[in-house]
Design a protein around this motif. Structure first.
Motif, PDB file in Angstrom:
ATOM      1  N   CYS A 117       0.849  -1.132   0.051  1.00 48.21           N
ATOM      2  CA  CYS A 117      -0.061  -0.058   0.016  1.00 48.21           C
ATOM      3  C   CYS A 117       0.793   1.153  -0.146  1.00 48.21           C
ATOM      4  O   CYS A 117       1.671   1.367   1.021  1.00 48.21           O
ATOM      5  CB  CYS A 117      -0.847   0.186   1.114  1.00 48.21           C
ATOM      6  N   LEU A 119       0.293   4.209   0.770  1.00 47.14           N
ATOM      7  CA  LEU A 119      -0.103   5.102   1.993  1.00 47.14           C
ATOM      8  C   LEU A 119       1.093   5.087   3.102  1.00 47.14           C
ATOM      9  O   LEU A 119       1.407   5.760   3.839  1.00 47.14           O
ATOM     10  CB  LEU A 119      -1.396   4.795   2.573  1.00 47.14           C
ATOM     11  N   ALA A 143      -9.955   6.952   8.693  1.00 42.36           N
ATOM     12  CA  ALA A 143      -8.515   6.797   8.089  1.00 42.36           C
ATOM     13  C   ALA A 143      -7.826   7.628   9.197  1.00 42.36           C
ATOM     14  O   ALA A 143      -8.627   8.713   9.836  1.00 42.36           O
ATOM     15  CB  ALA A 143      -8.274   7.262   7.030  1.00 42.36           C
ATOM     16  N   ARG A 186      -2.317   7.153   7.455  1.00 44.01           N
ATOM     17  CA  ARG A 186      -2.842   8.438   7.034  1.00 44.01           C
ATOM     18  C   ARG A 186      -2.704   8.745   5.502  1.00 44.01           C
ATOM     19  O   ARG A 186      -1.401   8.660   5.090  1.00 44.01           O
ATOM     20  CB  ARG A 186      -2.408   9.443   7.858  1.00 44.01           C
ATOM     21  N   PRO A 187      -3.695   9.181   4.839  1.00 46.19           N
ATOM     22  CA  PRO A 187      -3.478   9.689   3.459  1.00 46.19           C
ATOM     23  C   PRO A 187      -2.735  11.201   3.385  1.00 46.19           C
ATOM     24  O   PRO A 187      -2.902  11.787   4.407  1.00 46.19           O
ATOM     25  CB  PRO A 187      -4.821   9.694   2.869  1.00 46.19           C
ATOM     26  N   ASN A 190      -4.461  14.495   4.312  1.00 52.10           N
ATOM     27  CA  ASN A 190      -5.728  13.907   4.954  1.00 52.10           C
ATOM     28  C   ASN A 190      -6.751  14.111   3.513  1.00 52.10           C
ATOM     29  O   ASN A 190      -8.004  14.191   3.745  1.00 52.10           O
ATOM     30  CB  ASN A 190      -6.494  15.106   5.815  1.00 52.10           C
ATOM     31  N   ARG A 191      -6.171  13.708   2.598  1.00 51.55           N
ATOM     32  CA  ARG A 191      -6.918  13.631   1.220  1.00 51.55           C
ATOM     33  C   ARG A 191      -7.812  12.544   1.036  1.00 51.55           C
ATOM     34  O   ARG A 191      -7.506  11.525   1.869  1.00 51.55           O
ATOM     35  CB  ARG A 191      -5.982  13.602  -0.086  1.00 51.55           C
ATOM     36  N   THR A 192      -8.719  12.305   0.373  1.00 53.69           N
ATOM     37  CA  THR A 192      -9.390  11.240   0.118  1.00 53.69           C
ATOM     38  C   THR A 192      -8.982  10.036  -0.414  1.00 53.69           C
ATOM     39  O   THR A 192      -8.261  10.054  -1.501  1.00 53.69           O
ATOM     40  CB  THR A 192     -10.790  11.599  -0.749  1.00 53.69           C
ATOM     41  N   PRO A 193      -8.850   8.765   0.463  1.00 54.34           N
ATOM     42  CA  PRO A 193      -8.344   7.802  -0.236  1.00 54.34           C
ATOM     43  C   PRO A 193      -8.851   7.230  -1.438  1.00 54.34           C
ATOM     44  O   PRO A 193     -10.137   7.416  -1.563  1.00 54.34           O
ATOM     45  CB  PRO A 193      -8.679   6.575   0.909  1.00 54.34           C
ATOM     46  N   THR A 194      -7.966   6.523  -2.236  1.00 52.06           N
ATOM     47  CA  THR A 194      -8.426   6.111  -3.450  1.00 52.06           C
ATOM     48  C   THR A 194      -9.090   4.766  -3.294  1.00 52.06           C
ATOM     49  O   THR A 194      -8.983   4.114  -2.453  1.00 52.06           O
ATOM     50  CB  THR A 194      -7.160   5.870  -4.431  1.00 52.06           C
ATOM     51  N   GLU A 197      -6.711   1.862  -2.757  1.00 50.37           N
ATOM     52  CA  GLU A 197      -6.053   2.239  -1.251  1.00 50.37           C
ATOM     53  C   GLU A 197      -7.021   1.299  -0.410  1.00 50.37           C
ATOM     54  O   GLU A 197      -6.700   0.747   0.190  1.00 50.37           O
ATOM     55  CB  GLU A 197      -5.864   3.471  -0.822  1.00 50.37           C
TER      56      GLU A 197
END
Length: 290
Positions: A117, A119, A143, A186-187, A190-194, A197
């Motif tokens: 991953c 991340l 997350a 943590r992305p 704090n972006r939206t995870p894909t 992911e």
């Protein structure tokens, strides 16, 4: 004197472009006005016609903790998101690695060593879990944020402080619950995870729940609710309605509710979260007598 337009040299144009990038400029404006409403209409007319949605499977009517019959929302089963082959292979590797774990500690060590991953390479710490692994209550969030990433523990920032107050309001604390997230890293920003992911981390949170073997799940926020209930129904329709999460071979009672971080942004919605907590407390009281 600064120059612009056709009088600029290639070096000056490159320097100006570099300045725009550093300043965060994303759009350029021309001398002539553009009717962007017309562009949007044209794009809508040229967009492909979506395929018809498959008919929804019938849902069973369940009783809430007070014995009242209420139909659940018309949840739509989410189709697996298409992800690149490399990410699909990473998700398969995660599935194999998670299945080999027989204890929570083995799962923690496997996650710490897992390299599939992306991340993990931008996060400072693995955020595995907090609370009492012997508890019958498991909370699953979305997350880690900045504070969680720094401390390696879930829900320790502002949303975590609110969660502690929410638990205290119904007679619980971190010694009587167990807390984890659907994503253990943590992305960045704090972006939206894909979708990729989420797909890679999904086997780990499912195995996490299997090994912890809770009697009930409290799903904090739309991401965890959608992931674990395998639906694309929004959290405002899911929240407050008892359902069942199918984890491995087990069916676990689950109650989706609003995420504390959302409640910090929308304090007026705390009244809805309070109703959910009251329903959760009622379930605990009724089942503790069994």
């Amino acid at each position: 004197m600064n120059r612009s337009g056709p009088d600029m040299t290639p070096e000056e144009a490159a320097a100006l472009l570099s300045f725009y990038v550093e300043a965060g400029v994303t759009d350029a404006l021309g001398d002539e006005p553009v009717n962007r409403y017309a562009l949007a209409d044209e794009a809508a007319r040229s967009a492909p016609v979506p395929l018809a949605r498959a008919p929804e499977a019938p849902r069973t009517i369940r009783a809430d903790p007070r014995g009242e019959m209420a139909p659940p929302p018309a949840a739509r089963v989410a189709a697996p998101a298409a992800i690149p082959l490399e990410d699909a292979q990473a998700a398969e590797s995660a599935q194999i690695a998670a299945a080999r774990c027989n204890t929570l500690e083995e799962l923690r060590q496997t996650l710490a060593a897992f390299e599939g991953c992306p991340l993990r390479y931008t996060a400072k710490n693995l955020v595995f879990a907090d609370g009492n692994p012997q508890a019958r209550i498991m909370l699953v969030g979305e997350a880690p944020g900045r504070d969680e990433d720094l401390q390696g523990l879930p829900f320790v920032g502002r949303s975590g402080q609110l969660l502690d107050r929410m638990l205290a309001a119904i007679g619980l604390d971190r010694t009587s619950v167990y807390i984890a997230n659907t994503l253990p890293w943590r992305p960045p920003g704090n972006r939206t995870p894909t979708p990729a992911e989420h797909a890679i981390c999904m086997p780990f949170i499912e195995r996490h729940i299997e090994l912890m073997a809770p009697k009930v799940l409290l799903l904090l926020g739309g991401v965890s609710a959608k992931q674990l209930l395998r639906t694309d129904t929004g959290i405002m329709r899911l929240r407050g309605r008892w359902t069942t999460a199918r984890i491995g071979e087990c069916d676990i009672p689950a109650l989706p509710t609003l995420h504390p971080a959302y409640l910090l942004r929308q304090p007026a919605q705390k009244r809805l979260a309070w109703r959910d907590l009251m329903s959760f407390r009622a379930w605990l009281d009724e089942t503790s007598a069994d």
